[in-house]
Scaffold this motif. Sequence first.
Motif, mmCIF file in Angstrom:
data_model
loop_
_atom_site.group_PDB
_atom_site.id
_atom_site.type_symbol
_atom_site.label_atom_id
_atom_site.label_comp_id
_atom_site.label_asym_id
_atom_site.label_seq_id
_atom_site.Cartn_x
_atom_site.Cartn_y
_atom_site.Cartn_z
ATOM 1 N N SER A 2 0.815 -1.209 0.000
ATOM 2 C CA SER A 2 0.000 0.000 0.000
ATOM 3 C C SER A 2 0.850 1.261 0.000
ATOM 4 O O SER A 2 0.466 2.276 -0.547
ATOM 5 C CB SER A 2 -0.924 0.005 1.212
ATOM 6 O OG SER A 2 -0.175 0.142 2.401
ATOM 7 N N HIS A 258 -4.663 4.284 -8.842
ATOM 8 C CA HIS A 258 -6.053 4.572 -8.483
ATOM 9 C C HIS A 258 -6.296 6.078 -8.571
ATOM 10 O O HIS A 258 -5.432 6.874 -8.193
ATOM 11 C CB HIS A 258 -6.363 4.110 -7.047
ATOM 12 C CG HIS A 258 -5.902 2.718 -6.752
ATOM 13 N ND1 HIS A 258 -6.600 1.601 -7.131
ATOM 14 C CD2 HIS A 258 -4.787 2.259 -6.110
ATOM 15 C CE1 HIS A 258 -5.957 0.518 -6.748
ATOM 16 N NE2 HIS A 258 -4.847 0.885 -6.123
ATOM 17 N N GLN A 439 -14.547 -4.350 -7.754
ATOM 18 C CA GLN A 439 -13.787 -5.427 -7.149
ATOM 19 C C GLN A 439 -14.420 -6.765 -7.510
ATOM 20 O O GLN A 439 -15.634 -6.885 -7.577
ATOM 21 C CB GLN A 439 -13.765 -5.274 -5.619
ATOM 22 C CG GLN A 439 -12.780 -4.222 -5.135
ATOM 23 C CD GLN A 439 -13.007 -3.866 -3.683
ATOM 24 O OE1 GLN A 439 -14.035 -3.312 -3.335
ATOM 25 N NE2 GLN A 439 -12.040 -4.174 -2.845
ATOM 26 N N LYS A 446 -6.872 -4.418 -13.420
ATOM 27 C CA LYS A 446 -6.631 -4.143 -12.001
ATOM 28 C C LYS A 446 -7.900 -3.498 -11.438
ATOM 29 O O LYS A 446 -8.460 -2.596 -12.061
ATOM 30 C CB LYS A 446 -5.452 -3.185 -11.835
ATOM 31 C CG LYS A 446 -4.105 -3.817 -12.127
ATOM 32 C CD LYS A 446 -2.987 -2.849 -11.792
ATOM 33 C CE LYS A 446 -1.631 -3.472 -12.074
ATOM 34 N NZ LYS A 446 -0.520 -2.535 -11.786
ATOM 35 N N PRO A 447 -8.347 -3.927 -10.259
ATOM 36 C CA PRO A 447 -9.588 -3.359 -9.712
ATOM 37 C C PRO A 447 -9.379 -1.960 -9.143
ATOM 38 O O PRO A 447 -8.248 -1.527 -8.918
ATOM 39 C CB PRO A 447 -9.958 -4.347 -8.597
ATOM 40 C CG PRO A 447 -8.656 -4.935 -8.166
ATOM 41 C CD PRO A 447 -7.779 -4.965 -9.391
ATOM 42 N N LEU A 448 -10.498 -1.276 -8.932
ATOM 43 C CA LEU A 448 -10.513 0.028 -8.250
ATOM 44 C C LEU A 448 -9.601 1.062 -8.910
ATOM 45 O O LEU A 448 -8.895 1.798 -8.249
ATOM 46 C CB LEU A 448 -10.126 -0.145 -6.773
ATOM 47 C CG LEU A 448 -10.944 -1.161 -5.968
ATOM 48 C CD1 LEU A 448 -10.435 -1.232 -4.534
ATOM 49 C CD2 LEU A 448 -12.416 -0.792 -5.977
ATOM 50 N N ARG A 478 -11.993 1.915 1.123
ATOM 51 C CA ARG A 478 -12.093 0.891 0.080
ATOM 52 C C ARG A 478 -10.688 0.482 -0.385
ATOM 53 O O ARG A 478 -10.390 -0.700 -0.564
ATOM 54 C CB ARG A 478 -12.914 1.432 -1.092
ATOM 55 C CG ARG A 478 -13.623 0.341 -1.896
ATOM 56 C CD ARG A 478 -14.210 0.919 -3.169
ATOM 57 N NE ARG A 478 -15.320 1.829 -3.004
ATOM 58 C CZ ARG A 478 -16.607 1.473 -2.987
ATOM 59 N NH1 ARG A 478 -16.934 0.197 -3.057
ATOM 60 N NH2 ARG A 478 -17.554 2.379 -2.877
ATOM 61 N N LEU A 479 -9.827 1.470 -0.561
ATOM 62 C CA LEU A 479 -8.449 1.183 -0.988
ATOM 63 C C LEU A 479 -7.631 0.569 0.140
ATOM 64 O O LEU A 479 -6.829 -0.343 -0.080
ATOM 65 C CB LEU A 479 -7.788 2.465 -1.503
ATOM 66 C CG LEU A 479 -8.299 2.976 -2.844
ATOM 67 C CD1 LEU A 479 -7.642 4.309 -3.206
ATOM 68 C CD2 LEU A 479 -8.052 1.953 -3.954
ATOM 69 N N ASP A 481 -8.722 -1.262 2.580
ATOM 70 C CA ASP A 481 -9.158 -2.657 2.720
ATOM 71 C C ASP A 481 -8.592 -3.524 1.577
ATOM 72 O O ASP A 481 -8.197 -4.669 1.793
ATOM 73 C CB ASP A 481 -10.687 -2.759 2.713
ATOM 74 C CG ASP A 481 -11.310 -2.199 3.981
ATOM 75 O OD1 ASP A 481 -10.561 -1.942 4.944
ATOM 76 O OD2 ASP A 481 -12.541 -1.984 3.999
ATOM 77 N N HIS A 482 -8.570 -2.953 0.370
ATOM 78 C CA HIS A 482 -8.059 -3.677 -0.795
ATOM 79 C C HIS A 482 -6.617 -4.107 -0.583
ATOM 80 O O HIS A 482 -6.238 -5.236 -0.925
ATOM 81 C CB HIS A 482 -8.174 -2.768 -2.026
ATOM 82 C CG HIS A 482 -7.538 -3.336 -3.263
ATOM 83 N ND1 HIS A 482 -8.003 -4.489 -3.878
ATOM 84 C CD2 HIS A 482 -6.459 -2.919 -3.982
ATOM 85 C CE1 HIS A 482 -7.240 -4.735 -4.936
ATOM 86 N NE2 HIS A 482 -6.311 -3.805 -5.022
ATOM 87 N N TYR A 483 -5.810 -3.238 -0.008
ATOM 88 C CA TYR A 483 -4.384 -3.554 0.166
ATOM 89 C C TYR A 483 -4.090 -4.294 1.461
ATOM 90 O O TYR A 483 -2.992 -4.796 1.653
ATOM 91 C CB TYR A 483 -3.562 -2.257 0.107
ATOM 92 C CG TYR A 483 -3.363 -1.796 -1.312
ATOM 93 C CD1 TYR A 483 -2.512 -2.476 -2.167
ATOM 94 C CD2 TYR A 483 -4.060 -0.699 -1.814
ATOM 95 C CE1 TYR A 483 -2.348 -2.069 -3.479
ATOM 96 C CE2 TYR A 483 -3.905 -0.270 -3.117
ATOM 97 C CZ TYR A 483 -3.036 -0.969 -3.953
ATOM 98 O OH TYR A 483 -2.883 -0.565 -5.258
ATOM 99 N N HIS A 485 -5.787 -6.977 2.370
ATOM 100 C CA HIS A 485 -6.175 -8.387 2.222
ATOM 101 C C HIS A 485 -4.985 -9.228 1.766
ATOM 102 O O HIS A 485 -4.133 -8.758 1.049
ATOM 103 C CB HIS A 485 -7.325 -8.517 1.208
ATOM 104 C CG HIS A 485 -8.609 -7.980 1.767
ATOM 105 N ND1 HIS A 485 -9.599 -7.452 0.990
ATOM 106 C CD2 HIS A 485 -9.060 -7.882 3.030
ATOM 107 C CE1 HIS A 485 -10.625 -7.069 1.736
ATOM 108 N NE2 HIS A 485 -10.299 -7.309 2.986
#
Length: 485
Positions: A2, A258, A439, A446-448, A478-479, A481-483, A485
């Motif tokens: 991140s 992003h 997502q 690539k998402p988001l 949102r970002l 949480d994305h990084y 996981h």
Amino acid sequence: MSRDAKIVVVGAGFAGLAAAASLVQAGFQNVKILEAKERVGGRVCTTKPFTENIIELGANWIHGQNGNPLYKLAKKHKLLAEEALMDDSEGSRDYFFKEGGAHLPDKLADEVTSRFDKLISKAFDEKLPQKYRALSLGDYLDASFAESALASSEDGSRIFEWCKRNECTDEATSSLYEVSASQASEYITLDGEFHNTLGPGGYQAILDLLLKGLPSGTILSNTAVKSIQWDSQGNKSKEENHPVRVICGNDQIIQADHVIVTVSLGVLKQQARTMFEPDLPKSKLDAIERLGFGTVDKIFLCFSERFWPEDCEGIQLVWDEGPEDKAVYSSRDEEDDWEETWFKKISGFDAVARHPTVLCGWITGREALHMETLQDSEVGDICLRLLRSFTDWPVPDLSKVLVTKWGHDSNVYGSYSYIPKEVNGVREQKALATPLPPQGKASHSKPLQVLFAGEATHENFYTTTHGAYLSGVREAKRLIDHYSH
């Protein structure tokens, strides 16, 4: 991972600043905010045009207390108005005047405005009875008021028309007949005092708190965004391993993993079809088109001396017939007579905190947009005539006039959003807030890559500064949480 993600935030209003501050706090080190204007704040604009005391050209209050992050911030840092200011206003009241100068009885004004407030609360706080659910807010109010004994009074009905005209300021519309009645209940009114007045630093003091959390050089001002190229894996050199390219107005290209777009719905209405490559999905373009975005302007009148009584909180103008008369709007395409009487949309002139010789007039909708095309001095002259013809008070000449022009501001194109009649607000707000690609999308993308924030994307707090702020925090999370996981 991140810490290395390149994130670009478009717009330095509350949504953009909240997103950036949340990301920086979470450890992201490569965050930039692109702001088209020289100043930050977006639709918040704190100035000092008359004295050493502030005037708010944009957002004025913090709406509600419980669960409001901006109220919490302001209270924690002692940025709210001092108690003395709050106490002073307790004994003050609005003076209602009829066309021609008669002062309407306070008792009647109180009865009608109280009745109106109850009907509005019913729309916002409860589910409306089935018979009203398909109606516009204006039609619901008319039908409900007609059942009241107050409707038999000519002056009572005129004050009710004033209430509807005044409510247009909250809804940012030309007419309440354009607004959905049933969708109002999706908006959440936070508990506690509704109009929380900020202290001598105004809204700028809260912006400064967010700015303190950003590293130097985070904000690139005077940097407009021309286009956002996303989801393209081809046409990239080996050095370009970021999925998004932001093309600025000066043709500078910024690569990103992003992009959080926080521009106003007004800007999206003007530019969404040309700003993104590839095009936005149909569901998002439809949402941008269907959701309403209106203009609310302020007219500040500065006098050399005060002419209104100490207990006067506002001078309210009650017309014999007003622009909230439904017939005016049903014939809107046939003639432009309303342009001759645009000033009837000014609901009144309110006292301004810390400015004993300044009044603020409020105007909305198409009449506000028309007013913006006139010279400030002409607007001032018309307001003087109104004050002199409605009151018998000795109104002196103006020393200064200041008129906001949010509708013609090419970085905003208006003030805030509303839910039009026959539009499912929650569905459209969700579509507007959905990131691209979403997502979990089964593709090579690539998402988001592109995320969306701003008051118009918040299902429950649209129109508000805390809605804008919370939408920025939402996209940052949102970002994060994305990084994580």
